[in-house]
Design a protein around this motif. Structure first.
Motif, PDB file in Angstrom:
ATOM      1  N   LEU A 110      -2.941  15.600 -96.035  1.00 22.82           N
ATOM      2  CA  LEU A 110      -3.148  14.258 -95.504  1.00 22.82           C
ATOM      3  C   LEU A 110      -1.872  13.820 -94.790  1.00 22.82           C
ATOM      4  O   LEU A 110      -0.790  13.883 -95.372  1.00 22.82           O
ATOM      5  N   PRO A 111      -1.956  13.378 -93.526  1.00 23.13           N
ATOM      6  CA  PRO A 111      -0.733  12.939 -92.840  1.00 23.13           C
ATOM      7  C   PRO A 111      -0.072  11.773 -93.563  1.00 23.13           C
ATOM      8  O   PRO A 111      -0.727  10.796 -93.925  1.00 23.13           O
ATOM      9  N   MET A 112       1.222  11.884 -93.778  1.00 13.11           N
ATOM     10  CA  MET A 112       1.956  10.800 -94.436  1.00 13.11           C
ATOM     11  C   MET A 112       2.016   9.553 -93.575  1.00 13.11           C
ATOM     12  O   MET A 112       2.249   8.458 -94.089  1.00 13.11           O
ATOM     13  N   PHE A 113       1.811   9.709 -92.255  1.00 11.61           N
ATOM     14  CA  PHE A 113       1.832   8.521 -91.411  1.00 11.61           C
ATOM     15  C   PHE A 113       0.550   7.707 -91.540  1.00 11.61           C
ATOM     16  O   PHE A 113       0.473   6.588 -91.038  1.00 11.61           O
ATOM     17  N   HIS A 114      -0.449   8.244 -92.202  1.00 10.98           N
ATOM     18  CA  HIS A 114      -1.710   7.512 -92.371  1.00 10.98           C
ATOM     19  C   HIS A 114      -1.687   6.735 -93.687  1.00 10.98           C
ATOM     20  O   HIS A 114      -1.811   7.312 -94.767  1.00 10.98           O
ATOM     21  N   ALA A 115      -1.497   5.403 -93.585  1.00 11.85           N
ATOM     22  CA  ALA A 115      -1.479   4.534 -94.770  1.00 11.85           C
ATOM     23  C   ALA A 115      -0.524   5.077 -95.827  1.00 11.85           C
ATOM     24  O   ALA A 115      -0.827   5.037 -97.020  1.00 11.85           O
ATOM     25  N   ASN A 116       0.622   5.596 -95.362  1.00 13.62           N
ATOM     26  CA  ASN A 116       1.644   6.151 -96.264  1.00 13.62           C
ATOM     27  C   ASN A 116       1.069   7.194 -97.211  1.00 13.62           C
ATOM     28  O   ASN A 116       1.398   7.238 -98.397  1.00 13.62           O
ATOM     29  N   GLY A 117       0.208   8.047 -96.648  1.00 14.51           N
ATOM     30  CA  GLY A 117      -0.370   9.119 -97.459  1.00 14.51           C
ATOM     31  C   GLY A 117      -1.116   8.580 -98.663  1.00 14.51           C
ATOM     32  O   GLY A 117      -1.083   9.176 -99.742  1.00 14.51           O
ATOM     33  N   TRP A 118      -1.830   7.445 -98.455  1.00 14.33           N
ATOM     34  CA  TRP A 118      -2.615   6.800 -99.524  1.00 14.33           C
ATOM     35  C   TRP A 118      -1.738   6.490-100.736  1.00 14.33           C
ATOM     36  O   TRP A 118      -2.190   6.561-101.874  1.00 14.33           O
TER      37      TRP A 118
ATOM     38  N   HIS B 234      -3.416  19.383-106.449  1.00 16.36           N
ATOM     39  CA  HIS B 234      -4.044  18.222-105.823  1.00 16.36           C
ATOM     40  C   HIS B 234      -3.798  18.216-104.315  1.00 16.36           C
ATOM     41  O   HIS B 234      -2.730  18.633-103.847  1.00 16.36           O
ATOM     42  N   LEU B 235      -4.775  17.712-103.579  1.00 13.95           N
ATOM     43  CA  LEU B 235      -4.617  17.458-102.153  1.00 13.95           C
ATOM     44  C   LEU B 235      -5.626  16.402-101.723  1.00 13.95           C
ATOM     45  O   LEU B 235      -6.606  16.142-102.425  1.00 13.95           O
ATOM     46  N   CYS B 236      -5.361  15.795-100.576  1.00 18.45           N
ATOM     47  CA  CYS B 236      -6.226  14.734-100.052  1.00 18.45           C
ATOM     48  C   CYS B 236      -6.576  15.023 -98.598  1.00 18.45           C
ATOM     49  O   CYS B 236      -5.934  15.829 -97.940  1.00 18.45           O
ATOM     50  N   GLY B 237      -7.576  14.299 -98.100  1.00 20.90           N
ATOM     51  CA  GLY B 237      -7.903  14.421 -96.689  1.00 20.90           C
ATOM     52  C   GLY B 237      -9.254  13.834 -96.346  1.00 20.90           C
ATOM     53  O   GLY B 237     -10.007  13.392 -97.215  1.00 20.90           O
TER      54      GLY B 237
ATOM     55  N   ASP C 248     -16.170  19.813 -79.595  1.00 21.33           N
ATOM     56  CA  ASP C 248     -15.380  19.052 -80.554  1.00 21.33           C
ATOM     57  C   ASP C 248     -15.664  17.576 -80.364  1.00 21.33           C
ATOM     58  O   ASP C 248     -15.865  17.113 -79.227  1.00 21.33           O
ATOM     59  N   LEU C 249     -15.655  16.839 -81.457  1.00 21.89           N
ATOM     60  CA  LEU C 249     -15.808  15.395 -81.393  1.00 21.89           C
ATOM     61  C   LEU C 249     -14.424  14.750 -81.439  1.00 21.89           C
ATOM     62  O   LEU C 249     -13.529  15.241 -82.128  1.00 21.89           O
ATOM     63  N   PRO C 250     -14.228  13.651 -80.699  1.00 26.14           N
ATOM     64  CA  PRO C 250     -12.896  13.007 -80.697  1.00 26.14           C
ATOM     65  C   PRO C 250     -12.560  12.447 -82.071  1.00 26.14           C
ATOM     66  O   PRO C 250     -13.390  11.805 -82.714  1.00 26.14           O
ATOM     67  N   LYS C 251     -11.328  12.696 -82.523  1.00 27.37           N
ATOM     68  CA  LYS C 251     -10.927  12.281 -83.870  1.00 27.37           C
ATOM     69  C   LYS C 251      -9.540  11.670 -83.852  1.00 27.37           C
ATOM     70  O   LYS C 251      -8.738  11.913 -82.956  1.00 27.37           O
ATOM     71  N   THR C 252      -9.270  10.892 -84.911  1.00 22.96           N
ATOM     72  CA  THR C 252      -7.917  10.428 -85.170  1.00 22.96           C
ATOM     73  C   THR C 252      -7.148  11.578 -85.809  1.00 22.96           C
ATOM     74  O   THR C 252      -7.713  12.629 -86.138  1.00 22.96           O
ATOM     75  N   ALA C 253      -5.871  11.367 -86.036  1.00 25.35           N
ATOM     76  CA  ALA C 253      -5.042  12.401 -86.653  1.00 25.35           C
ATOM     77  C   ALA C 253      -5.457  12.697 -88.082  1.00 25.35           C
ATOM     78  O   ALA C 253      -5.149  13.761 -88.616  1.00 25.35           O
ATOM     79  N   THR C 254      -6.173  11.761 -88.707  1.00 22.61           N
ATOM     80  CA  THR C 254      -6.603  11.980 -90.087  1.00 22.61           C
ATOM     81  C   THR C 254      -8.020  12.522 -90.170  1.00 22.61           C
ATOM     82  O   THR C 254      -8.599  12.578 -91.247  1.00 22.61           O
ATOM     83  N   GLY C 255      -8.594  12.898 -89.028  1.00 20.51           N
ATOM     84  CA  GLY C 255      -9.908  13.530 -89.044  1.00 20.51           C
ATOM     85  C   GLY C 255     -11.081  12.581 -88.938  1.00 20.51           C
ATOM     86  O   GLY C 255     -12.226  13.013 -89.031  1.00 20.51           O
TER      87      GLY C 255
END
Length: 564
Positions: A237-245, A280-283, A529-536
């Motif tokens: 999970l990108p850390m720039f997205h909501a501070n990595g949850w 553990h991992l997120c995404g 491909d469908l357009p996505k944000t960096a977090t998918g």
């Protein structure tokens, strides 16, 4: 009791997640904190590195509430800056490095960033962004995050002179004071982070969260996921997205190991899980698709817990992941709420249900997490709870200390969602089931109104995902001269599908056999491909524009037939 109602200094010390690092250095000092390629740090080392960087930042004149930005992938510096920047009293702003230079330029100016940490591979991106600053606009100072990455640097788009960097990140570590006294917040409501929304809409907003809000959200995320001490967390999970949850701070709280990687794919994730015994991992669902469809994937030798946000994972993907040994939990949250709002808390009795019923239950967003004061589905006009019948739709609303302070420089936008009745209105359309579990039906802007009927794009997508050839799908509204709007499905197909690829007519017929006729897509568009944000997350606003440009579907009125 009256004399005890007055708060005292011992009970009024501001809550902040920064204290988790100090505790980690004491309790888990010799334990591994970060793994990145051939680099390994302990929590004692990470604590000292953060203090040194904070000292160097402060020496540049950065003051309380100044904004300091970071443009970097999931590398060790990104982990450390989650502590080092706010240790100076500054506000941390992690930027989506997949945004274009125009948007980066706008965000830097909007946040009035004073200092930017820039990854080596983002040098041209920051140069192009700064080249768009109007004359006379203050330009933030830059620090280069460098490592042994061998990838070629992308060329800049602008012909402006190359930007100058003050120093490198490691220079800051080397020259900083390990005895630095970090700046504690004046109150729990002091701003800690500035997060710009992830881009599923066309206009990102600057979400400001407090120290207290992130302190609560971090503990909430750990308790809800029942994360044990010393987990091994893989940063998919990108850390720039909501501070990595909030796990950027949470892994310190439990003395875990951060396994960093600047980019990933399915085979690499599987290798890292095996090599480091990842727990553990997120995404987003795209991560699950990637792992499930990796040809070299083998059953795990240990359990790996995955927390997935966004749209519920398709049942076929859930089944594949469970067969490999992954334990998937589905959550629902947003940047404005500081992380997850609700999770599908699993009940033991559900294990005995048929597979299809288990998948249906798991696709629901669930109940509020323990750190959320209140989560409800309400009538947005009256604020009253909707019927708990699983049918009546309303808007998800939230109360509690985890909710944002507001949108930066946007009082109207703040007032629109943070209303006088004390609720934060999310803009998500949902139903509440009789058992108290909520289920998202759509974003309010994604609801398709066809012939006066409200149509959930998520319900149509869930049916399309059951087709064996479908990889990803997004359903949006297409204008129609008669019905007003009709569903338009954008789909990507799996690689290497056997037999001939399905046609538009075949996909429509497949949906017609499973859905009421008014919900069946009238248009199916195949894309690689469908357009996505960096977090998918799929960017539906882009697809809506494409559908709008296609013009009316104009299926015409069907005489003598009900649309049902």
């Amino acid at each position: 009791m009256e004399e005890l109602k007055k708060p005292r200094p011992a009970t009024s010390d501001p809550e902040t997640p920064l204290g988790y690092l100090e505790r980690a250095a004491t309790v888990y000092g010799d334990c591994t904190s970060i793994i990145y390629k051939n680099t390994t740090y302990t929590w004692s080392q990470t604590h000292l590195r953060c203090l040194r960087v904070a000292s160097s930042i402060a020496s540049l004149g950065i003051k309380r509430h100044d904004v300091v930005s970071v443009l970097a992938p999931n590398v060790p510096a990104m982990c450390e800056l989650h502590f080092a920047v706010p240790m100076t009293g500054a506000v941390l702003n992690t930027l989506n490095l997949r945004l274009d230079h125009r948007t980066i330029s706008i965000l830097l100016r909007h946040g009035e960033s004073k200092l930017v940490f820039v990854d080596k591979l983002c040098k041209s991106l920051i140069q192009d962004a700064i080249s768009l600053f109007p004359p006379g606009t203050p330009i933030p100072r830059l620090v280069l995050i460098d490592d042994d990455t061998k990838e070629a640097l992308p060329p800049p788009l602008s012909s402006s002179p190359a930007v100058d960097f003050l120093c490198t990140y490691e220079d800051m570590v080397a020259n900083g004071d390990p005895g630095f006294e970090w700046v504690r917040p004046l109150s729990g409501w002091d701003p800690l982070v500035l997060n710009y929304t992830s881009g599923t809409t066309s206009s990102p907003k600057g979400v400001v969260h407090s120290h207290r809000g992130m302190f609560i959200s971090t503990l909430d995320s750990l308790v809800d996921w029942a994360m044990p001490k010393r987990p091994v967390f893989l940063w998919t999970l990108p850390m720039f997205h909501a501070n990595g949850w909030t796990y950027g701070w949470g892994i310190a709280a439990v003395g875990g190991t951060n396994v960093c990687l600047r980019k990933f794919d399915g085979p690499l994730i599987h290798r890292l899980i095996k090599a480091h015994k990842v727990t553990h991992l997120c995404g987003a669902p795209v991560v699950l698709n990637m792992l499930a469809n990796t040809p070299v994937a083998e059953p795990l030798t240990h359990r790996v817990f995955i927390q997935v946000g966004g749209a519920p994972p398709p049942p076929v993907v859930l089944k594949r992941m469970e067969s490999l040994g992954f334990v998937v939990s589905h959550g629902y949250g947003m940047t404005e709420a500081g992380g997850l709002i609700a999770t599908c808390e699993w009940k033991p009795d559900w294990d005995r249900l048929p597979e299809s019923e288990r998948a249906r239950l798991k696709s629901r967003q669930g109940v509020r997490t323990v750190g959320r004061n209140r989560v409800d589905v309400v009538d947005p006009k009256t604020g009253r709870s909707v019927k708990r019948d699983g049918l009546t739709m309303g808007e998800v609303a939230v109360k509690g200390g985890c909710v944002m302070l507001g949108y930066l420089k946007d009082p109207l936008g703040t007032a629109k969602c943070l209303r006088d009745d004390g609720w934060f209105y999310t803009g998500d359309v949902a139903v509440m089931h009789p058992d108290g579990y909520l289920e998202i039906k759509d974003r309010s802007k994604d609801v398709i109104i066809s012939g006066g009927e409200n149509l959930s794009s998520l319900e149509v997508e869930s049916v399309l995902y059951t087709h064996p050839a479908i990889n990803e799908v997004a359903v949006v509204a297409r204008p129609d001269d008669y019905w007003g709007e009709t569903p338009c499905a954008f789909v990507s197909l799996k690689e290497g599908i056997r037999g001939s690829k399905p046609s538009e007519k075949e996909m429509i017929a497949y949906c017609r056999a499973k859905l009421p006729h008014f919900m069946v897509p009238k248009t199916v568009v195949f894309q690689e491909d469908l357009p996505k944000t960096a977090t998918g997350k799929i960017q539906k606003f882009i697809l809506r524009e494409i559908a709008k440009e296609m013009g009316s579907a104009r299926v015409g009125r069907i005489q003598g037939r009900s649309r049902l």
